[in-house]
Design a protein around this motif. Structure first.
Motif, PDB file in Angstrom:
ATOM      1  N   ALA A 118      71.510  25.454  47.014  1.00  0.00           N
ATOM      2  CA  ALA A 118      72.301  24.150  47.182  1.00  0.00           C
ATOM      3  C   ALA A 118      73.788  24.739  46.585  1.00  0.00           C
ATOM      4  O   ALA A 118      73.810  25.853  45.805  1.00  0.00           O
ATOM      5  N   LYS A 119      74.887  24.028  47.101  1.00  0.00           N
ATOM      6  CA  LYS A 119      76.262  24.370  46.561  1.00  0.00           C
ATOM      7  C   LYS A 119      76.609  23.603  45.272  1.00  0.00           C
ATOM      8  O   LYS A 119      76.490  22.183  45.082  1.00  0.00           O
ATOM      9  N   GLU A 120      77.359  24.313  44.154  1.00  0.00           N
ATOM     10  CA  GLU A 120      77.602  23.300  43.268  1.00  0.00           C
ATOM     11  C   GLU A 120      78.928  23.080  43.096  1.00  0.00           C
ATOM     12  O   GLU A 120      79.853  23.801  43.458  1.00  0.00           O
ATOM     13  N   ILE A 121      79.584  21.929  42.927  1.00  0.00           N
ATOM     14  CA  ILE A 121      80.839  21.267  42.986  1.00  0.00           C
ATOM     15  C   ILE A 121      81.325  20.827  41.537  1.00  0.00           C
ATOM     16  O   ILE A 121      80.469  20.152  40.834  1.00  0.00           O
ATOM     17  N   GLU A 122      82.485  21.195  41.100  1.00  0.00           N
ATOM     18  CA  GLU A 122      82.995  20.805  39.794  1.00  0.00           C
ATOM     19  C   GLU A 122      83.861  19.774  39.892  1.00  0.00           C
ATOM     20  O   GLU A 122      84.972  19.913  40.835  1.00  0.00           O
ATOM     21  N   PHE A 123      83.793  18.674  39.319  1.00  0.00           N
ATOM     22  CA  PHE A 123      84.779  17.585  39.333  1.00  0.00           C
ATOM     23  C   PHE A 123      85.397  17.289  38.049  1.00  0.00           C
ATOM     24  O   PHE A 123      84.576  16.792  36.904  1.00  0.00           O
ATOM     25  N   ASP A 124      86.658  17.563  37.823  1.00  0.00           N
ATOM     26  CA  ASP A 124      87.324  17.479  36.460  1.00  0.00           C
ATOM     27  C   ASP A 124      88.279  16.189  36.627  1.00  0.00           C
ATOM     28  O   ASP A 124      89.148  16.371  37.723  1.00  0.00           O
ATOM     29  N   ALA A 125      88.384  15.312  35.884  1.00  0.00           N
ATOM     30  CA  ALA A 125      89.258  14.134  35.848  1.00  0.00           C
ATOM     31  C   ALA A 125      89.653  13.583  34.864  1.00  0.00           C
ATOM     32  O   ALA A 125      89.236  13.851  33.521  1.00  0.00           O
ATOM     33  N   ILE A 126      90.926  12.841  34.770  1.00  0.00           N
ATOM     34  CA  ILE A 126      91.126  11.898  33.750  1.00  0.00           C
ATOM     35  C   ILE A 126      91.239  10.427  34.167  1.00  0.00           C
ATOM     36  O   ILE A 126      91.713  10.268  35.393  1.00  0.00           O
ATOM     37  N   ALA A 127      90.628   9.625  33.306  1.00  0.00           N
ATOM     38  CA  ALA A 127      90.667   8.160  33.670  1.00  0.00           C
ATOM     39  C   ALA A 127      91.253   7.266  32.809  1.00  0.00           C
ATOM     40  O   ALA A 127      91.290   7.650  31.446  1.00  0.00           O
ATOM     41  N   ASN A 128      91.674   6.003  32.907  1.00  0.00           N
ATOM     42  CA  ASN A 128      92.181   5.081  31.918  1.00  0.00           C
ATOM     43  C   ASN A 128      91.256   3.798  32.190  1.00  0.00           C
ATOM     44  O   ASN A 128      91.498   3.265  33.436  1.00  0.00           O
TER      45      ASN A 128
END
Length: 406
Positions: free
Chosen positions: A231-241
């Protein structure tokens, strides 16, 4: 749902009787200041990436007029330079010491999400003792870090994840492995850099790995999940409010899922993901951010098999890829997160991937040749001792530059 129980020290019980009052106005909060917890000693999984996040947070606080207070005990870090903050405490990152400083400074709040796993694990005990945690609440941090609670939450939301089971006995774990089929992944809770995570391919391995994970995770849940191959791994980085995502970045791992993100080669922006895969990732991430009411930085790891997307885990703190993302997109994600956590007005950065005419690749560095008998095989527990990031006109050029630099 399991509850995190913390042994209360006499000083933390006394603290409840004399804790500082919450700041009533923004002016009051700025005068009293904000405490930022640093990364502590450098080790595999916790290094200069988190110090960059802490320093970025402190600098944004000062730009916004807040008194900045930092606690860290690592002389190698930039955050312990005397001129980086208004007040520096060269002290250990423990519950009692942080509460002592919090009481002495009458701080308006504490930022625990920019120093890695050590400060993040203090969020629950600090909140129980009456300290004000800025950003995502300690209760929601627990829901993400506790493997059982997080998996239960995903099931309730209808989001896909690998088949899982909570460890209650080795016999039940073996029964689960026989049901879903080997290999399976043993995953302790509240750990950094994949500590004690192991992929088991048969019963004897599973029994040994369960014992190791239980020792590392202490009283926190240990979860066994189906390990999906190729499987392919995916990185999700984010900023939320307040549960709404302000900015995000999606990176793809060059290696298959099963190599720790700290050991993986990451390509940003992602170059070879299906449009439908990206849509699913964004939809899943938005749903998780709303459910956990996230304010501040967070990281979610996904994996994709074909066009099917699965959630691996969510960290409600800055990840080691945040500096990489910020440098690549030329916008400081931690500065935005700091304003959100302090309750200031925030506006998303204007980022258009179509206008980015380059690719950046992050490659790991290892010290296997310096350690006699070291096993150079990569796995789910982190082993790299450094990383480099290089730009190129396309992914091939950026990858070659990164390999040469590493």
């Amino acid at each position: 749902q399991s509850q995190v129980t913390t042994r209360r020290s006499p000083s933390s019980i006394e603290f409840e009787q004399r804790k500082p009052m919450n700041a009533e106005t923004l002016v009051d909060a700025k005068e009293r200041g904000v405490m930022v917890l640093g990364c502590g000693a450098y080790c595999i999984g916790s290094s200069v990436e988190f110090d960059w996040c802490a320093v970025s947070c402190v600098r944004q606080l000062r730009r916004d007029g807040f008194k900045s207070i930092i606690i860290n005990y690592n002389p190698e870090t930039v955050s312990t330079d005397y001129d980086e903050s208004d007040r520096l405490y060269f002290e250990e990152l423990t519950l009692e010491r942080v509460l002592d400083v919090y009481e002495r400074e009458c701080a308006a709040g504490i930022v625990v999400s920019v120093g890695g796993q050590i400060p993040n694990n203090l969020a629950g005990p600090l909140a129980e003792s009456g300290a004000k945690i800025l950003g995502t609440s300690a209760r929601d941090i627990e829901r993400a870090e506790d493997r059982r609670q997080f998996s239960d939450m995903l099931d309730g939301m209808g989001l896909s994840q690998p088949a899982w089971s909570v460890l209650t006995s080795k016999e039940e774990a073996i029964e689960f492995a026989d049901k879903v089929g080997y290999p399976v992944l043993v995953r302790p809770s509240f750990v950094l850099s994949g500590a004690a995570m192991r992929v088991a391919t048969e019963d004897t391995q599973l029994k040994n790995f369960l014992g190791l994970a239980a020792a590392v995770s202490a009283d926190k849940p240990v979860v066994v999940t189906k390990f999906i191959l190729n499987a392919k791994e995916i990185e999700f980085d984010a900023i939320a409010n307040k549960g709404t995502i302000l900015n995000y970045a999606i990176g793809e791992h060059l290696e298959n899922a099963g190599v720790h993100s700290g050991d993986a080669t990451v390509i940003l922006p992602a170059q070879r993901l299906y449009v439908n895969t990206i849509r699913q990732v964004k939809r899943y991430a938005s749903a998780i951010a709303r459910t956990l009411n996230i304010t501040g930085p967070f990281n979610i790891q996904f994996m994709a098999k074909g066009e099917k997307v699965y959630v691996i885990e969510c960290n409600l703190r800055a990840s080691r890829t945040v500096p990489f993302v910020s440098k690549t997109l030329n916008h400081n994600f931690i500065s935005l997160a700091t304003r959100a956590m302090c309750g200031l007005e925030t506006a998303p950065y204007r980022i258009s991937l179509l206008d980015i005419d380059y690719v950046c690749v992050k490659a790991p560095m290892f010290s296997f040749t310096r350690l006699r008998g070291a096993d150079p095989t990569l796995g789910v527990e982190m082993a790299s001792t450094g990383e480099v990031a290089c730009f190129g006109e396309d992914s091939h050029e950026a990858f070659m530059q990164a390999m040469l630099a590493a």
